[in-house]
Design a protein around this motif. Structure first.
Motif, short mmCIF file in Angstrom:
data_model
loop_
_atom_site.label_atom_id
_atom_site.label_comp_id
_atom_site.label_asym_id
_atom_site.label_seq_id
_atom_site.Cartn_x
_atom_site.Cartn_y
_atom_site.Cartn_z
N GLU A 3 11.26 15.33 9.46
CA GLU A 3 11.73 15.12 10.83
C GLU A 3 13.18 15.57 10.97
O GLU A 3 13.55 16.22 11.96
CB GLU A 3 11.60 13.65 11.22
CG GLU A 3 12.07 13.37 12.63
CD GLU A 3 12.00 11.90 13.02
OE1 GLU A 3 12.56 11.58 14.07
OE2 GLU A 3 11.42 11.08 12.27
N LEU A 4 14.00 15.25 9.99
CA LEU A 4 15.41 15.66 10.04
C LEU A 4 15.52 17.19 10.00
O LEU A 4 16.29 17.78 10.77
CB LEU A 4 16.19 15.05 8.87
CG LEU A 4 17.67 15.39 8.80
CD1 LEU A 4 18.39 15.05 10.09
CD2 LEU A 4 18.30 14.67 7.62
N LYS A 5 14.73 17.82 9.14
CA LYS A 5 14.75 19.29 9.09
C LYS A 5 14.32 19.89 10.43
O LYS A 5 14.93 20.85 10.90
CB LYS A 5 13.83 19.79 7.97
CG LYS A 5 14.40 19.60 6.60
CD LYS A 5 13.48 20.18 5.55
CE LYS A 5 14.08 20.02 4.17
NZ LYS A 5 13.26 20.69 3.14
N ALA A 10 15.65 22.62 15.51
CA ALA A 10 15.65 22.61 16.97
C ALA A 10 17.04 22.91 17.54
O ALA A 10 17.16 23.37 18.67
CB ALA A 10 15.16 21.26 17.49
N LEU A 11 18.07 22.69 16.72
CA LEU A 11 19.43 23.02 17.14
C LEU A 11 19.74 24.50 16.95
O LEU A 11 20.81 24.97 17.31
CB LEU A 11 20.44 22.19 16.34
CG LEU A 11 20.40 20.69 16.58
CD1 LEU A 11 21.34 19.98 15.61
CD2 LEU A 11 20.78 20.37 18.02
N GLY A 12 18.78 25.22 16.35
CA GLY A 12 18.96 26.65 16.17
C GLY A 12 19.27 27.07 14.75
O GLY A 12 19.52 28.25 14.51
N LEU A 13 19.25 26.14 13.81
CA LEU A 13 19.52 26.49 12.42
C LEU A 13 18.28 27.11 11.78
O LEU A 13 17.16 26.67 12.06
CB LEU A 13 19.92 25.25 11.60
CG LEU A 13 21.40 24.86 11.64
CD1 LEU A 13 21.78 24.33 12.99
CD2 LEU A 13 21.70 23.86 10.56
N SER A 14 18.50 28.10 10.94
CA SER A 14 17.40 28.71 10.20
C SER A 14 16.98 27.77 9.08
O SER A 14 17.68 26.78 8.79
CB SER A 14 17.85 30.04 9.60
OG SER A 14 18.83 29.82 8.60
#
Length: 64
Positions: A3-5, A10-14
């Motif tokens: 869930e954290l990943k 969702a914030l745009g991190l790869s």
């Protein structure tokens, strides 16, 4: 942990940046916490449930 990943993605991190961010956070936390808490942090990052006995035991020094 998944869930954290997903929230970080969702914030745009790869995927790579998400893994690096989590490793950085873990390293920071371990630099500030007693050694007894390092393994439970690693366990959580690996998707395992931490051993609550060792986790709670690691806080023993805070209350002396």
């Amino acid at each position: 942990m998944n869930e954290l990943k997903e929230r970080l993605k969702a914030l745009g991190l790869s995927d790579e940046m998400t893994d690096k961010a989590l490793a950085t956070i873990a390293d920071f936390a371990k630099s500030r916490l007693p050694r007894a808490l390092h393994q439970p942090i690693d366990d959580v990052l690996a998707g395992k449930s931490p051993d609550l006995g060792s986790l709670l035991g690691g806080f023993g020094g805070f209350f002396k």
